[in-house]
Design a protein around this motif. Sequence first.
Motif, mmCIF file in Angstrom:
data_model
loop_
_atom_site.group_PDB
_atom_site.id
_atom_site.type_symbol
_atom_site.label_atom_id
_atom_site.label_comp_id
_atom_site.label_asym_id
_atom_site.label_seq_id
_atom_site.Cartn_x
_atom_site.Cartn_y
_atom_site.Cartn_z
ATOM 1 N N ASP A 139 11.863 -4.922 12.307
ATOM 2 C CA ASP A 139 12.783 -3.892 11.158
ATOM 3 C C ASP A 139 12.459 -2.463 11.095
ATOM 4 O O ASP A 139 12.626 -2.009 10.151
ATOM 5 C CB ASP A 139 12.008 -4.573 9.623
ATOM 6 N N ILE A 140 12.441 -2.319 12.571
ATOM 7 C CA ILE A 140 12.230 -0.636 12.590
ATOM 8 C C ILE A 140 13.548 0.029 11.856
ATOM 9 O O ILE A 140 13.301 1.304 11.574
ATOM 10 C CB ILE A 140 11.721 -0.413 14.015
ATOM 11 N N ALA A 141 14.660 -0.447 12.144
ATOM 12 C CA ALA A 141 15.775 0.248 11.558
ATOM 13 C C ALA A 141 15.628 0.276 10.010
ATOM 14 O O ALA A 141 16.006 1.468 9.807
ATOM 15 C CB ALA A 141 17.059 -0.576 11.828
ATOM 16 N N THR A 142 15.136 -0.560 9.309
ATOM 17 C CA THR A 142 14.947 -0.463 7.815
ATOM 18 C C THR A 142 14.004 0.832 7.711
ATOM 19 O O THR A 142 13.929 1.781 6.757
ATOM 20 C CB THR A 142 14.084 -1.442 7.255
ATOM 21 N N ALA A 143 12.948 0.978 8.624
ATOM 22 C CA ALA A 143 11.871 1.829 8.402
ATOM 23 C C ALA A 143 12.389 3.258 8.600
ATOM 24 O O ALA A 143 11.784 4.256 8.079
ATOM 25 C CB ALA A 143 10.652 1.513 9.452
ATOM 26 N N ARG A 144 13.332 3.422 9.393
ATOM 27 C CA ARG A 144 14.085 4.614 9.682
ATOM 28 C C ARG A 144 14.693 5.235 8.329
ATOM 29 O O ARG A 144 14.846 6.565 7.999
ATOM 30 C CB ARG A 144 15.096 4.852 10.884
ATOM 31 N N LYS A 145 15.125 4.413 7.631
ATOM 32 C CA LYS A 145 15.735 4.635 6.245
ATOM 33 C C LYS A 145 14.835 4.949 5.203
ATOM 34 O O LYS A 145 15.016 5.930 4.493
ATOM 35 C CB LYS A 145 16.790 3.692 5.789
ATOM 36 N N LYS A 146 13.723 4.356 5.303
ATOM 37 C CA LYS A 146 13.098 4.248 3.986
ATOM 38 C C LYS A 146 11.488 4.902 4.497
ATOM 39 O O LYS A 146 11.097 4.883 5.758
ATOM 40 C CB LYS A 146 12.418 2.941 3.394
ATOM 41 N N THR A 147 10.778 5.477 3.689
ATOM 42 C CA THR A 147 9.241 6.193 4.055
ATOM 43 C C THR A 147 8.284 5.110 3.846
ATOM 44 O O THR A 147 7.214 5.287 4.461
ATOM 45 C CB THR A 147 9.037 7.315 2.938
ATOM 46 N N LEU A 148 8.721 3.710 3.097
ATOM 47 C CA LEU A 148 7.420 3.054 2.975
ATOM 48 C C LEU A 148 8.252 1.480 2.634
ATOM 49 O O LEU A 148 9.023 1.510 2.086
ATOM 50 C CB LEU A 148 6.812 3.227 1.748
ATOM 51 N N PHE A 149 8.016 0.696 3.551
ATOM 52 C CA PHE A 149 8.577 -0.808 3.220
ATOM 53 C C PHE A 149 7.719 -1.900 3.433
ATOM 54 O O PHE A 149 6.793 -1.499 4.324
ATOM 55 C CB PHE A 149 9.922 -0.867 3.711
ATOM 56 N N TYR A 150 7.891 -2.841 2.632
ATOM 57 C CA TYR A 150 7.019 -4.110 2.733
ATOM 58 C C TYR A 150 7.924 -5.383 3.260
ATOM 59 O O TYR A 150 9.216 -5.174 3.209
ATOM 60 C CB TYR A 150 6.347 -4.440 1.487
ATOM 61 N N LYS A 151 7.211 -6.196 4.032
ATOM 62 C CA LYS A 151 8.009 -7.391 4.383
ATOM 63 C C LYS A 151 6.915 -8.447 4.447
ATOM 64 O O LYS A 151 5.947 -8.360 4.834
ATOM 65 C CB LYS A 151 8.859 -7.019 5.599
ATOM 66 N N ASP A 152 7.383 -9.839 4.448
ATOM 67 C CA ASP A 152 6.827 -11.052 4.824
ATOM 68 C C ASP A 152 6.856 -11.353 6.312
ATOM 69 O O ASP A 152 7.957 -11.168 6.583
ATOM 70 C CB ASP A 152 7.336 -12.178 3.542
ATOM 71 N N VAL A 153 5.831 -11.586 6.856
ATOM 72 C CA VAL A 153 6.025 -11.843 8.277
ATOM 73 C C VAL A 153 5.654 -13.439 8.441
ATOM 74 O O VAL A 153 4.529 -13.739 7.833
ATOM 75 C CB VAL A 153 5.108 -11.221 8.968
ATOM 76 N N ASN A 154 6.489 -14.297 8.756
ATOM 77 C CA ASN A 154 6.201 -15.812 8.760
ATOM 78 C C ASN A 154 6.425 -15.978 10.539
ATOM 79 O O ASN A 154 7.320 -15.897 11.174
ATOM 80 C CB ASN A 154 7.378 -16.539 7.984
ATOM 81 N N LEU A 155 5.164 -16.440 10.811
ATOM 82 C CA LEU A 155 5.259 -16.666 12.515
ATOM 83 C C LEU A 155 4.382 -17.907 12.514
ATOM 84 O O LEU A 155 3.174 -17.711 12.742
ATOM 85 C CB LEU A 155 4.696 -15.462 13.028
ATOM 86 N N GLY A 156 5.133 -19.057 12.718
ATOM 87 C CA GLY A 156 4.156 -20.328 13.008
ATOM 88 C C GLY A 156 3.104 -20.089 11.616
ATOM 89 O O GLY A 156 3.480 -20.340 10.420
ATOM 90 N N ASP A 157 1.860 -20.360 12.306
ATOM 91 C CA ASP A 157 0.676 -20.481 11.143
ATOM 92 C C ASP A 157 0.522 -19.399 10.514
ATOM 93 O O ASP A 157 -0.022 -19.314 9.430
ATOM 94 C CB ASP A 157 -0.392 -20.938 11.914
ATOM 95 N N TYR A 158 0.879 -18.095 11.079
ATOM 96 C CA TYR A 158 0.716 -16.893 10.517
ATOM 97 C C TYR A 158 1.656 -16.522 9.385
ATOM 98 O O TYR A 158 2.811 -16.519 9.566
ATOM 99 C CB TYR A 158 0.685 -15.957 11.429
ATOM 100 N N GLN A 159 0.992 -16.454 7.980
ATOM 101 C CA GLN A 159 2.109 -15.872 7.121
ATOM 102 C C GLN A 159 1.309 -14.568 6.561
ATOM 103 O O GLN A 159 0.243 -14.633 5.752
ATOM 104 C CB GLN A 159 2.163 -16.953 6.015
#
Length: 495
Positions: A139-159
């Motif tokens: 989501d690096i593109a989003t980060a370029r626009k915002k100073t701060l951003f949150y997201k949910d990362v879902n990767l197999g067992d890792y949430q």
Amino acid sequence: MKLNSIRFKISVFYTVILALILGFYTFINYYNLRYALYRDLDNDILVKAQEVSSAINSYFEVLGNDQRAFDFAVRKVIRLEGTHPNQAKVVDVDKAWLEKRDKQNLADAYINLAGLDRGDSVVCSPNMGTAMVAEFLSDIATARKKTLFYKDVNLGDYQLRMVSIPFYYNYKKKQVYLIQIGVSRKPVFNILYGRLIFAALTIPLILIIASFFGGVITDRVLKPIMDLTRVASNITYKDLSVRVKAGRGEEELKYLVNAFNEMISRLDESFRYIAEFSSNVAHELKTPLTIIRGESELALMQPRDVQEYQRVVKVTLEETEGMLEIVEDLLLLSRLEYQPAAFNFEPLAINIFIEEIFEQAKKMAAPKNISVKLANADKPVIIKADAPHLRRLFLNLLSNAVKFTRLGGDITIKVQTEGKKLNVAVTDNGVGIRPEDLDKIFDRFFHVDHSDQSGDKGTGLGLSIAQSIAKIHQGDISVKSQPQKGSTFIVTLPL
Ligand code: ADP
């Protein structure tokens, strides 16, 4: 418990409403909690990211702001790796960072430093695999626009829940990095699942208990109705003296119980009335039948001459006619009461009608030398009436007036309109009625034998027929009387 019983319906209704309330309450509660937990988690990872950022800056403060210091600082902070040639300078910073790291629980966090322009990972914590790094960078593109951003990362067992904050290094050359920190969302899930499981276990339990108590309460509320039903099913015409006792408290049920008891009283009265009525009918018919039987038996005892047979037949005929009259009167009464639709209402000119009645009254009164006077209405009056039956009403009143007035007496017929009413008063100066009889004279078969009066004895049906005829005309008959002075019967009819 039957499916269409009130108890069942109330229980179901009650349980469904409670289930909806509890479900809605749980839903709101769950979302509030979820919102609060995520807000706390977001705050927490933001603080962590800021700590990482300030730790890197602490190294710069000691080591100066060059590429070597940068490479050392980021590896030290994120991977706890490397020693600096000027190790003595950074001992305190290392120590401070280790303490912070413990305090912030950063050992379990996933930390990545990404180059914003190139979109790659500069350094990441040892617990991160390439897949996770790629996920962090996606989501690096989003980060370029915002100073701060949150997201949910879902990767197999890792949430995970991840935050990205910018990190400026060598600001003039505009080298901008991102500090990304992810932590597991498991603790949040655990709390939320716990809540759901708790609701899933307790709500059915609450519903079962509530429906049980709902049933008990409904039973209590319905008990008086069941009592009422029991009493009602035991009632027969033989015993109408039973009454239901109203329970304590239940105001609405008292009305039902009272209405029910009143209904039994009315039935009781009706049954008594019917019994009395039948016995009166039997009594009235028995006398003529006894006479006929007696006369016939006597005639058959031995041969008689023709005149005697003729006399017996004449007596039989007279008595039969009397009985027929009673039967016809009774039939008329029952028609008046139960088939009012069978009567034919048409406009009737009262002045002419009363004039005709007056003429008949004079004929009836002539044998007793009674004078009849008429004060007719001063203007023409038309009412809707069934003429033959209305005639019967007035002739009944007039024949009574003649019957109960002495020779040479006076009878007056007076017609008056009063607002929306027509009053016809029939007044005589005859024997009058005793006050105690006044409210009985309209009852069926009630009659007083006046020993001083000659003529027919009467059956006691005349006035009740008259009253019934007045009633089907939406009218009424009232009476005023003084013994030995005379009586006035006033027929009131709507105009
Ligand atoms: P009946 O005339 O066959 O006796 P009614 O129903 O016409 O029956 O009248 C009932 C009773 O009312 C009579 O027996 C009599 O006692 C009383 N009554 C009716 N009309 C008069 C009247 N005009 N004067 C006195 N008593 C009357």
